[in-house]
Design a protein around this motif. Sequence first.
Motif, PDB file in Angstrom:
ATOM      1  N   ALA A  59       0.845  -1.189   0.000  1.00 36.23           N
ATOM      2  CA  ALA A  59       0.000   0.000   0.000  1.00 36.23           C
ATOM      3  C   ALA A  59       0.883   1.243   0.000  1.00 36.23           C
ATOM      4  CB  ALA A  59      -0.909   0.000   1.222  1.00 36.23           C
ATOM      5  N   ARG A  60       0.319   2.348  -0.456  1.00 35.45           N
ATOM      6  CA  ARG A  60       1.070   3.605  -0.457  1.00 35.45           C
ATOM      7  C   ARG A  60       1.318   4.048   0.970  1.00 35.45           C
ATOM      8  NH1 ARG A  60      -0.682   7.821  -4.802  1.00 35.45           N
ATOM      9  NH2 ARG A  60      -0.156   9.038  -2.978  1.00 35.45           N
ATOM     10  N   ALA A  61       2.468   4.627   1.208  1.00 32.50           N
ATOM     11  CA  ALA A  61       2.835   5.050   2.563  1.00 32.50           C
ATOM     12  C   ALA A  61       1.979   6.203   3.055  1.00 32.50           C
ATOM     13  CB  ALA A  61       4.313   5.434   2.610  1.00 32.50           C
ATOM     14  N   ASP A  62       1.473   7.039   2.149  1.00 33.21           N
ATOM     15  CA  ASP A  62       0.693   8.190   2.578  1.00 33.21           C
ATOM     16  C   ASP A  62      -0.798   7.890   2.722  1.00 33.21           C
ATOM     17  OD1 ASP A  62       0.262   7.849  -0.103  1.00 33.21           O
ATOM     18  OD2 ASP A  62       0.405   9.966  -0.624  1.00 33.21           O
ATOM     19  N   SER A  63      -1.217   6.687   2.355  1.00 33.38           N
ATOM     20  CA  SER A  63      -2.633   6.345   2.514  1.00 33.38           C
ATOM     21  C   SER A  63      -2.840   5.692   3.879  1.00 33.38           C
ATOM     22  CB  SER A  63      -3.076   5.387   1.402  1.00 33.38           C
ATOM     23  OG  SER A  63      -2.386   4.171   1.490  1.00 33.38           O
ATOM     24  N   PRO A  64      -3.795   6.201   4.651  1.00 33.20           N
ATOM     25  CA  PRO A  64      -4.026   5.607   5.975  1.00 33.20           C
ATOM     26  C   PRO A  64      -4.608   4.204   5.823  1.00 33.20           C
ATOM     27  CG  PRO A  64      -5.703   7.246   5.494  1.00 33.20           C
ATOM     28  CD  PRO A  64      -4.712   7.304   4.379  1.00 33.20           C
ATOM     29  N   PRO A  65      -4.198   3.282   6.662  1.00 29.86           N
ATOM     30  CA  PRO A  65      -4.726   1.926   6.546  1.00 29.86           C
ATOM     31  C   PRO A  65      -6.191   1.858   6.975  1.00 29.86           C
ATOM     32  CG  PRO A  65      -3.335   2.106   8.483  1.00 29.86           C
ATOM     33  CD  PRO A  65      -3.225   3.412   7.749  1.00 29.86           C
TER      34      PRO A  65
END
Length: 176
Positions: A59-65
Amino acid sequence: FIGLSAIVLVVFAWVVRSTRRPGEHDSARAYRLRSVLFAVAGGGLALLLAVTLAHTPYARADSPPDRIVHVTALQFGFRFSELPVLAVEDFESVAVIEELRLPSGVPIEFRVTSLDVNHGFGVYGPERQLLAQTQAMPGYVNRLRVRLAQGGYYKVFCLEYCAAGHHAMQSGFNVK
């Protein structure tokens, strides 16, 4: 792969054909040709990376899980929980998720730690391919963000030899 193999074969044939004739060679021209071939190959590899990078399970690092799962490794098993387990004393008091079910296509963050020795945390997809991995280390929490696009049963194996029962250290979860 076939196209790249054909290009290599053509270049090899050209070199073989050109070396049969004795004569003077222009080294400056050869270096220019080599530079051009290197630039084309580098550009092709960069393009291939750009096209395939979007298909990785990370997942992208800037997208919150969408979901955080705490993973605690202790010889010889993994425990999934909603709350962190930071000490052996907490190991029995924190509720364990007996059957972990995760949604597909959304960012999931595994927060992985160990309470005894170093362990590996390897996530294998339904076709048994390694998708992601991180270390489970005592006193440290590693964050592993993934986006699991395919539904099915995912296996988790310890990828770091941790003692005689290492082979039995495995778990799993379902993705719907």
